[in-house]
Design a protein around this motif. Structure first.
Motif, PDB file in Angstrom:
ATOM      1  N   ILE A 299      14.123  -7.036 -32.340  1.00  0.00           N
ATOM      2  CA  ILE A 299      13.595  -5.919 -32.839  1.00  0.00           C
ATOM      3  C   ILE A 299      13.315  -4.563 -31.875  1.00  0.00           C
ATOM      4  O   ILE A 299      13.316  -3.532 -32.237  1.00  0.00           O
ATOM      5  CB  ILE A 299      12.204  -6.240 -33.281  1.00  0.00           C
ATOM      6  N   PHE A 300      13.276  -4.652 -30.508  1.00  0.00           N
ATOM      7  CA  PHE A 300      13.392  -3.756 -29.476  1.00  0.00           C
ATOM      8  C   PHE A 300      14.759  -3.493 -28.957  1.00  0.00           C
ATOM      9  O   PHE A 300      14.850  -2.677 -27.775  1.00  0.00           O
ATOM     10  CB  PHE A 300      12.191  -3.909 -28.412  1.00  0.00           C
ATOM     11  N   ASP A 301      15.699  -4.087 -29.147  1.00  0.00           N
ATOM     12  CA  ASP A 301      16.771  -3.870 -28.733  1.00  0.00           C
ATOM     13  C   ASP A 301      17.687  -2.721 -29.275  1.00  0.00           C
ATOM     14  O   ASP A 301      18.128  -2.795 -30.427  1.00  0.00           O
ATOM     15  CB  ASP A 301      17.673  -5.390 -28.735  1.00  0.00           C
ATOM     16  N   LEU A 302      18.038  -1.803 -28.364  1.00  0.00           N
ATOM     17  CA  LEU A 302      18.707  -0.691 -29.024  1.00  0.00           C
ATOM     18  C   LEU A 302      19.879  -0.234 -27.915  1.00  0.00           C
ATOM     19  O   LEU A 302      19.847  -0.533 -26.928  1.00  0.00           O
ATOM     20  CB  LEU A 302      17.869   0.478 -29.147  1.00  0.00           C
ATOM     21  N   ASN A 303      20.961   0.144 -28.651  1.00  0.00           N
ATOM     22  CA  ASN A 303      22.191   0.604 -27.969  1.00  0.00           C
ATOM     23  C   ASN A 303      22.228   2.106 -27.831  1.00  0.00           C
ATOM     24  O   ASN A 303      21.869   2.602 -28.758  1.00  0.00           O
ATOM     25  CB  ASN A 303      23.328   0.046 -28.585  1.00  0.00           C
ATOM     26  N   ASP A 304      22.412   2.426 -26.532  1.00  0.00           N
ATOM     27  CA  ASP A 304      22.439   4.020 -26.159  1.00  0.00           C
ATOM     28  C   ASP A 304      23.286   4.751 -27.096  1.00  0.00           C
ATOM     29  O   ASP A 304      23.011   5.925 -27.586  1.00  0.00           O
ATOM     30  CB  ASP A 304      22.628   4.144 -24.801  1.00  0.00           C
ATOM     31  N   SER A 305      24.320   4.070 -27.588  1.00  0.00           N
ATOM     32  CA  SER A 305      25.090   5.026 -28.514  1.00  0.00           C
ATOM     33  C   SER A 305      24.762   5.147 -29.740  1.00  0.00           C
ATOM     34  O   SER A 305      25.187   5.813 -30.437  1.00  0.00           O
ATOM     35  CB  SER A 305      26.611   4.181 -28.564  1.00  0.00           C
ATOM     36  N   GLN A 306      23.673   4.568 -30.334  1.00  0.00           N
ATOM     37  CA  GLN A 306      23.236   4.699 -31.506  1.00  0.00           C
ATOM     38  C   GLN A 306      22.139   5.638 -31.476  1.00  0.00           C
ATOM     39  O   GLN A 306      21.665   6.219 -32.341  1.00  0.00           O
ATOM     40  CB  GLN A 306      22.375   3.292 -31.840  1.00  0.00           C
TER      41      GLN A 306
ATOM     42  N   PHE B  24      17.132  13.126 -29.524  1.00  0.00           N
ATOM     43  CA  PHE B  24      16.000  12.298 -29.309  1.00  0.00           C
ATOM     44  C   PHE B  24      16.395  11.449 -28.017  1.00  0.00           C
ATOM     45  O   PHE B  24      15.368  10.571 -27.978  1.00  0.00           O
ATOM     46  CB  PHE B  24      15.941  11.240 -30.481  1.00  0.00           C
ATOM     47  N   MET B  25      17.236  11.587 -27.195  1.00  0.00           N
ATOM     48  CA  MET B  25      17.406  10.928 -26.033  1.00  0.00           C
ATOM     49  C   MET B  25      16.079  10.742 -25.074  1.00  0.00           C
ATOM     50  O   MET B  25      15.884   9.880 -24.429  1.00  0.00           O
ATOM     51  CB  MET B  25      18.364  11.284 -25.367  1.00  0.00           C
ATOM     52  N   ASP B  26      15.585  12.125 -25.006  1.00  0.00           N
ATOM     53  CA  ASP B  26      14.288  12.235 -24.068  1.00  0.00           C
ATOM     54  C   ASP B  26      13.224  11.369 -24.749  1.00  0.00           C
ATOM     55  O   ASP B  26      12.622  10.316 -23.590  1.00  0.00           O
ATOM     56  CB  ASP B  26      13.742  13.353 -24.083  1.00  0.00           C
ATOM     57  N   LEU B  27      12.874  11.339 -25.921  1.00  0.00           N
ATOM     58  CA  LEU B  27      11.818  10.341 -26.384  1.00  0.00           C
ATOM     59  C   LEU B  27      12.339   9.122 -26.360  1.00  0.00           C
ATOM     60  O   LEU B  27      11.298   8.033 -26.141  1.00  0.00           O
ATOM     61  CB  LEU B  27      11.452  10.639 -27.673  1.00  0.00           C
ATOM     62  N   TYR B  28      13.543   8.594 -26.378  1.00  0.00           N
ATOM     63  CA  TYR B  28      14.078   7.112 -26.324  1.00  0.00           C
ATOM     64  C   TYR B  28      13.862   6.770 -24.850  1.00  0.00           C
ATOM     65  O   TYR B  28      13.415   5.722 -24.912  1.00  0.00           O
ATOM     66  CB  TYR B  28      15.680   7.151 -26.900  1.00  0.00           C
ATOM     67  N   GLU B  29      14.263   7.707 -23.859  1.00  0.00           N
ATOM     68  CA  GLU B  29      14.199   7.251 -22.724  1.00  0.00           C
ATOM     69  C   GLU B  29      12.692   6.817 -22.580  1.00  0.00           C
ATOM     70  O   GLU B  29      12.237   6.022 -21.346  1.00  0.00           O
ATOM     71  CB  GLU B  29      14.567   8.376 -21.575  1.00  0.00           C
ATOM     72  N   GLN B  30      11.741   7.588 -22.772  1.00  0.00           N
ATOM     73  CA  GLN B  30      10.239   7.348 -22.591  1.00  0.00           C
ATOM     74  C   GLN B  30      10.054   5.904 -22.968  1.00  0.00           C
ATOM     75  O   GLN B  30       9.596   4.992 -22.386  1.00  0.00           O
ATOM     76  CB  GLN B  30       9.161   8.124 -23.584  1.00  0.00           C
ATOM     77  N   ASP B  31      10.609   5.471 -24.136  1.00  0.00           N
ATOM     78  CA  ASP B  31      10.292   4.073 -24.679  1.00  0.00           C
ATOM     79  C   ASP B  31      10.996   3.017 -23.674  1.00  0.00           C
ATOM     80  O   ASP B  31      10.551   1.841 -23.635  1.00  0.00           O
ATOM     81  CB  ASP B  31      11.062   3.784 -26.081  1.00  0.00           C
TER      82      ASP B  31
END
Length: 594
Positions: free
Chosen positions: A529-536, A541-548
């Motif tokens: 559930i917390f596994d995300l691929n950078d390509s997705q 939203f990359m900055d917010l994703y990098e916080q996660d």
């Protein structure tokens, strides 16, 4: 400040301490099953939240309280996306409760609003000097005995008996003139709250009316702002059911009002008044005179709308949820539920639609992805709430009347038909687990949607590397936990059947924060559930994703552990809200509502 907020930097190097076992990360090894592996999740040098710093108001009368928006102070760590709601959406939870539909015809809205205002002078409060609301203490301190006082005490019994007697007396009169004379000493809706701004919904049980500060406002509404007036009528006869009897109707209305007006917490919607509208008398006496009586609840209105609509809007506009945002929302809901349970009340219909939002409109911050601000969430709709412990009970009274609430949120034990009953507290904990799973699953689905806009999730087969033939809904993984009558399989929903075979099986010791894992979880939708691929990830939203991405795998493992434990099929070993709030996940989260 919590470990998952303030201490992200240190989280990269510090691992949870381990007792009674060699040092391991919280994620169990790959082998399955694990034989009684004791894993401690105690975090070093972390301040756990015991609510000692919660800034709750004294138990003041509504007219002496500041609005919730003024209570929300600036919070620098995280903010939520600010989404405007129109007035119809702002009380959509009431529409959900009463089966209402929005009124799209302008002339219909205007005519019903005019009718509602004509009724104002005939709508009287059932409260009086001898029938006052006695709210519970707002304390959230575990050491305060007032936290455990039942919602049903001598004061509430007096109020129930007084309102019931007054309603029966009014209904027995059968003469509008006598009724108005009897109620003349009570405040009218017009006197206390002002004129109706708009009628925004209509259904078989009545209408929803909104009073907005500024619309012929009284001193009361000048200070307290927007109100929703929910009209309650008798349930009509259907092919399967008889028309609701007077006694049943009065009991239903009074029960909901007593529970919702006595509870006193910033994460629960506040009910302020119970009112009765008597007929105008212009049509003369009627054989169904009693059916012309209307009873209404006056409640605070939440301009942010409900969480279901908010999440739907986030998905539709391809926005992004951060882990911090979801942790914050889940903790606020858990705190409201914890307060209810401590006072002997189970909600019994906890779901996204019954969680409402108030934004801090005074501290909006402009960001690259739109306006953001703090958010306070509130549990609403106590129509199905049950009191499982009164002043005269020494323990929880079990529920024996079968499934209750909305099916996707029902716990599996509700369908077993046990004569011994089941715990409504544990039912609420299951529903909180469903909400948690839905929110985290929804966050993941946003990235999958950015590619193919699919409503389904699929996972790679670990052996072949190809897409598995199985697929899962991108929001609700299953829609029922009910059992099948013809048992080719045990459960009606095949995904839930799969979950029961692959969920983590573990015991949790709250005092030591240790897990004894018997079988590692292998249910793919939760495990990934917390596994995300950078390509997705959408580049904006990359900055917010990098916080996660700063969260360590062990931190996500703790979240997954608690999701599994909230959704423990065995209610006797299911985690309580108290243990959840004291644990290494929510116990260290800083939320907007704190």
């Amino acid at each position: 400040m919590g470990f998952f907020s303030r201490n992200k930097a240190s989280a990269k190097t510090e691992q949870p301490a381990v007792s009674k076992a060699p040092s391991v990360t919280p994620e169990p090894p790959e082998e399955t099953p694990l034989q009684k592996k004791r894993i401690s999740t105690i975090l070093d040098d972390v301040q756990y939240d015991d609510f000692e710093n919660d800034d709750y108001e004294d138990d003041l009368a509504p007219e002496d309280r500041d609005s919730d928006e003024s209570e929300l102070e600036e919070y620098e760590e995280h903010k939520h996306r600010f989404l405007e709601r129109n007035m119809a959406q702002s009380v959509s939870q009431l529409s959900t409760l009463m089966g209402l539909c929005g009124l799209s015809n302008t002339s219909t809205v205007e005519s019903l609003t005019a009718l509602a205002n004509e009724e104002l002078a005939r709508t009287y409060s059932l409260l009086s000097l001898d029938l006052k609301i006695r709210r519970l203490s707002p304390t959230m301190h575990r050491g305060d005995p007032l936290l455990y006082k039942s919602v049903i005490d001598d004061d509430q019994i007096h109020l129930i008996e007084g309102i019931t007697k007054k309603l029966n007396h009014v209904l027995d009169m059968h003469d509008p003139n006598l009724q108005q004379k009897y109620l003349a000493g009570n405040k009218t809706l017009l006197d206390r709250y002002g004129r109706i701004s708009k009628v925004i919904g209509r259904g078989s049980y009545g209408v929803i009316k909104v009073i907005v500060s500024g619309e012929n406002e009284t001193e009361y509404t000048k200070k307290n702002g927007i109100y929703a007036v929910k009209e309650l009528l008798k349930r009509p006869a259907t092919d399967l059911k008889h028309k609701e009897a007077r006694e049943t109707f009065i009991e239903r209305v009074t029960s909901e009002f007593i529970v919702s007006c006595t509870l006193n917490n910033k994460h629960l919607v506040r009910t302020l008044d119970l009112m009765i509208t008597v007929p105008s008398g212009k049509g003369g006496k009627s054989s169904c005179f009693e059916d012309e009586i209307k009873i209404s609840q006056v409640m605070e209105c939440t301009p942010g709308g409900d969480l279901f609509t908010y999440c739907k809007k986030i998905i539709e506009t391809k926005q992004y949820f951060t882990i911090d945002e979801l942790d914050c929302i889940i903790k606020q809901v858990a705190k409201g539920l914890w307060y209810m349970h401590n006072h002997g009340v189970a909600h019994c219909d906890l779901k996204l639609e019954n969680i409402l939002i108030i934004f801090d409109r005074h501290n909006k911050q402009s960001t690259p992805d739109g306006l953001r601000t703090r958010m306070n969430v509130k549990i609403s709709d106590f129509g199905k709430a049950n009191v499982f412990r009164t002043k005269w009970d020494t323990k929880e009274q079990l529920y024996t009347s079968g499934p209750l609430g909305s099916e996707p949120y029902m716990a599996p034990e509700e369908f077993l038909g046990s004569k011994n009953g089941f715990s409504l507290m544990k039912k609420d904990c299951w529903a909180l687990g469903i909400i948690t799973l839905v929110l985290f699953n929804m966050r993941r689905s946003l990235f999958h949607r950015s590619g193919g806009h699919s409503c389904l999730l699929q996972f790679l087969d670990s052996e072949s590397g190809e897409l598995d033939s199985k697929s899962y809904n991108s929001v609700y993984l299953w829609h029922s936990t009910g059992h099948r009558v013809m048992r080719l399989r045990k459960y009606k929903d095949p995904v839930f059947e799969e979950y029961t075979k692959h969920c983590m099986k573990a015991d949790y010791e709250a005092s030591s924060r240790e897990w004894t894992v018997h079988t590692k979880g292998t249910f793919a939708p939760i495990e990934t559930i917390f596994d995300l691929n950078d390509s997705q990830i959408d580049p904006k939203f990359m900055d917010l994703y990098e916080q996660d991405a700063d969260f360590e795998e062990g931190e996500h493992a703790i979240r997954k552990f608690f999701v599994y434990k909230l959704l423990d099929v065995n209610p006797s070993t299911r985690v309580t809200v108290d243990d959840l709030l004291k644990g290494d996940w929510l116990g260290t989260v800083e939320s907007c509502g704190s």
